[in-house]
Scaffold this motif. Structure first.
Motif, short mmCIF file in Angstrom:
data_model
loop_
_atom_site.label_atom_id
_atom_site.label_comp_id
_atom_site.label_asym_id
_atom_site.label_seq_id
_atom_site.Cartn_x
_atom_site.Cartn_y
_atom_site.Cartn_z
N ALA A 27 6.14 13.23 14.75
CA ALA A 27 5.84 14.40 13.94
C ALA A 27 7.07 15.30 13.86
N GLU A 28 6.99 16.28 12.99
CA GLU A 28 8.09 17.23 12.81
C GLU A 28 8.07 18.34 13.86
N SER A 29 6.87 18.66 14.38
CA SER A 29 6.76 19.77 15.33
C SER A 29 5.58 19.58 16.26
N GLU A 30 5.58 20.34 17.34
CA GLU A 30 4.45 20.32 18.28
C GLU A 30 3.19 20.81 17.58
N ARG A 31 3.34 21.79 16.72
CA ARG A 31 2.19 22.33 15.98
C ARG A 31 1.54 21.24 15.13
N GLU A 32 2.34 20.41 14.48
CA GLU A 32 1.82 19.32 13.65
C GLU A 32 1.03 18.32 14.51
N VAL A 33 1.55 18.02 15.69
CA VAL A 33 0.86 17.12 16.62
C VAL A 33 -0.49 17.71 17.02
N ARG A 34 -0.47 18.97 17.44
CA ARG A 34 -1.71 19.62 17.89
C ARG A 34 -2.74 19.67 16.76
N GLN A 35 -2.34 19.99 15.55
CA GLN A 35 -3.26 20.04 14.42
C GLN A 35 -3.86 18.67 14.12
N ALA A 36 -3.05 17.62 14.17
CA ALA A 36 -3.54 16.26 13.90
C ALA A 36 -4.57 15.85 14.95
N ILE A 37 -4.32 16.17 16.19
CA ILE A 37 -5.26 15.81 17.25
C ILE A 37 -6.55 16.61 17.12
N GLU A 38 -6.45 17.90 16.84
CA GLU A 38 -7.65 18.73 16.70
C GLU A 38 -8.50 18.30 15.51
N GLN A 39 -7.88 17.85 14.43
CA GLN A 39 -8.62 17.45 13.23
C GLN A 39 -9.24 16.07 13.35
N ASN A 40 -8.69 15.22 14.22
CA ASN A 40 -9.11 13.82 14.24
C ASN A 40 -9.77 13.35 15.53
N THR A 41 -9.80 14.17 16.56
CA THR A 41 -10.36 13.73 17.84
C THR A 41 -11.10 14.87 18.54
#
Length: 72
Positions: A27-41
């Motif tokens: 990912a481009e940033s930690e924020r992008e990682v956190r958002q992807a995890i929160e939206q999908n798991t």
């Protein structure tokens, strides 16, 4: 960038060290990682760490290293 994420599979159970899981994401940033995890798991994220240099090479050499991708 590659990120290493440690997490618990459930937000409702008490976290236990023995139940900690790991996944790797690009990912481009930690924020992008956190958002992807929160939206999908339903995961409870414990820690997000950027991997680079020798640390990244070490993790990539491990047998369990596999990048996780979510369909958005």
């Amino acid at each position: 960038m590659i990120f290493k994420v440690t997490y618990q599979e459930s937000k409702v159970e008490v976290p236990r060290r023995e139940a900690t899981q790991t996944l790797y994401m690009e990912a481009e940033s930690e924020r992008e990682v956190r958002q992807a995890i929160e939206q999908n798991t339903p995961y409870n994220v414990e820690y997000i760490q950027i991997l680079e240099g020798d640390h990244l090479a070490y993790e990539q050499s491990r047998e369990y290293y596999q990048l996780t991708e979510f369909d958005n």
